[in-house]
Design a protein around this motif. Structure first.
Motif: not given
Ligand code: UDP
Ligand code: MG
Length: 330
Positions: A234-238
């Motif tokens: 999620i962090t990477i996608l964000g």
């Protein structure tokens, strides 16, 4: 050496009588050959069965001194039943095996020999998956590889057929987690391990107690109990979406200022959608990172296990403390 054979059983009346007979024969042989002590035994764990499984276990325990049983108050699932058996078994080493004897019992002697050579955990590993359906083989092998990618240590193609020494059982006792995925915990214990390869047959009677639903639940358990990678995604996608939306923002502003193409209201609609979407996802990711930390803390897993001690004799010890006192005083 006293061996406990732990066998979880859930509605296994179709296979148990045969299984018990085979296990007794196996133990008697190993005892006769001097490999095992006479106090070795089978520990059958009834995982809250609704058929006559417990009656069969009771009867067998009366008939043969090699058979012991415990009955769980209700069905708790394979992993919990197995854990109950492992923690309750009194043997110096414990081997866990399924009630349907799909796993070749011939591997047991090899496991014992490796144990006697000093290995603490001996994993039974399937030579191949020929007896599996194409679907099962594909998903199972893909799954083990995926787990590896997520940073979860597992032994490839090993299920729950293995030998564990007394001290690894005691180490296992220290893991108080509720979500059990034993295959993932064991490699974390460390200690000396080895592998025995065996062929897996088909279930000789009764049907699988692991329908697709339970299998998927176990698989998901394996990911979520050992990896916080999904949260990191999620962090990477964000981050990626935030960066992308920054580009789109600049572009939208450029169109608005330097071209005639922009429809009134377009920029002020499009920019916040991308920007906010990206920022929100990034924030969820950051929350996820903290959640991951909390999650790991709440597991209260033990930090280490001592494998060996080099103990000096009493006199040598007193010299050492004498010296260290001197060093400390200077
Ligand atoms: N089992 C259990 N509790 C459950 C489901 C299964 O103790 O809720 C036991 C079952 O009796 C067997 C072992 O787990 O000894 C493995 O189950 P099964 O052979 O049906 O799984 P499969 O080999 O089909 O994956
Ligand atoms: Mg089976």
């Amino acid at each position: 050496m006293i061996l406990s054979l732990v066998v979880p059983c859930y509605n296994e009346e179709a296979v148990l009588p045969v299984t018990i007979r085979r296990l007794i024969a196996l133990l008697e042989n190993l005892i006769k050959s001097g490999l095992l002590s006479e106090n070795s035994h089978v520990l059958l764990v009834d995982d809250g069965s609704r058929d006559s499984t417990w009656k069969i276990i009771q009867a067998a325990s009366v008939e043969s001194s090699l058979i012991n049983g415990i009955k769980l108050s209700r069905n708790r699932g394979h992993q919990n039943a197995l854990l109950a058996g492992l923690l309750d078994a009194k043997g110096e080493a414990v081997i866990s095996v399924d009630a349907d004897l799909q796993d070749d019992l011939g591997a047991i002697e090899k496991m014992i020999l490796l144990y006697k050579k000093g290995d603490d955990i001996v994993y039974g590993v399937r030579k191949n998956r020929e007896t599996d359906t194409f679907f099962k083989r594909l998903t199972a092998e893909g799954y083990y590889k995926l787990l590896g990618r997520f940073g979860v240590e597992v032994v490839f193609n090993h299920a729950d057929y293995r030998l564990m020494s007394r001290r690894t059982i005691e180490a296992l006792r220290g893991f108080s987690e509720v979500n059990l995925f034993l295959r993932g915990i064991l490699p974390q214990l460390g200690f000396r391990t080895s592998v025995v390869y065996y062929d897996r047959a088909e279930r000789f009677a009764g049907e699988s107690k692991y329908p697709l639903g339970k299998m998927m639940a176990l698989a998901w358990q394996g990911v979520t109990s050992f990896s916080t990678f999904p949260l990191r995604v999620i962090t990477i996608l964000g981050l990626l979406i935030s960066l992308g939306s920054l580009g789109i923002t600049l572009w939208a502003i450029y169109i608005r200022l330097f071209s005639e193409l922009a429809v009134p209201g377009w920029t002020s609609t499009v920019v916040p959608i991308y920007l906010l979407g990206g920022i929100q996802l990034l924030c969820i990711g950051i929350i996820g990172e903290y959640l991951a930390k909390i999650y790991l803390e709440t597991k209260r897993r033990p930090h280490f296990f001592i494998e060996e001690r080099a103990q000096s004799s009493a006199t040598a010890r007193s010299i050492l403390t004498e010296n260290s006192r001197k060093v400390g005083g200077e």
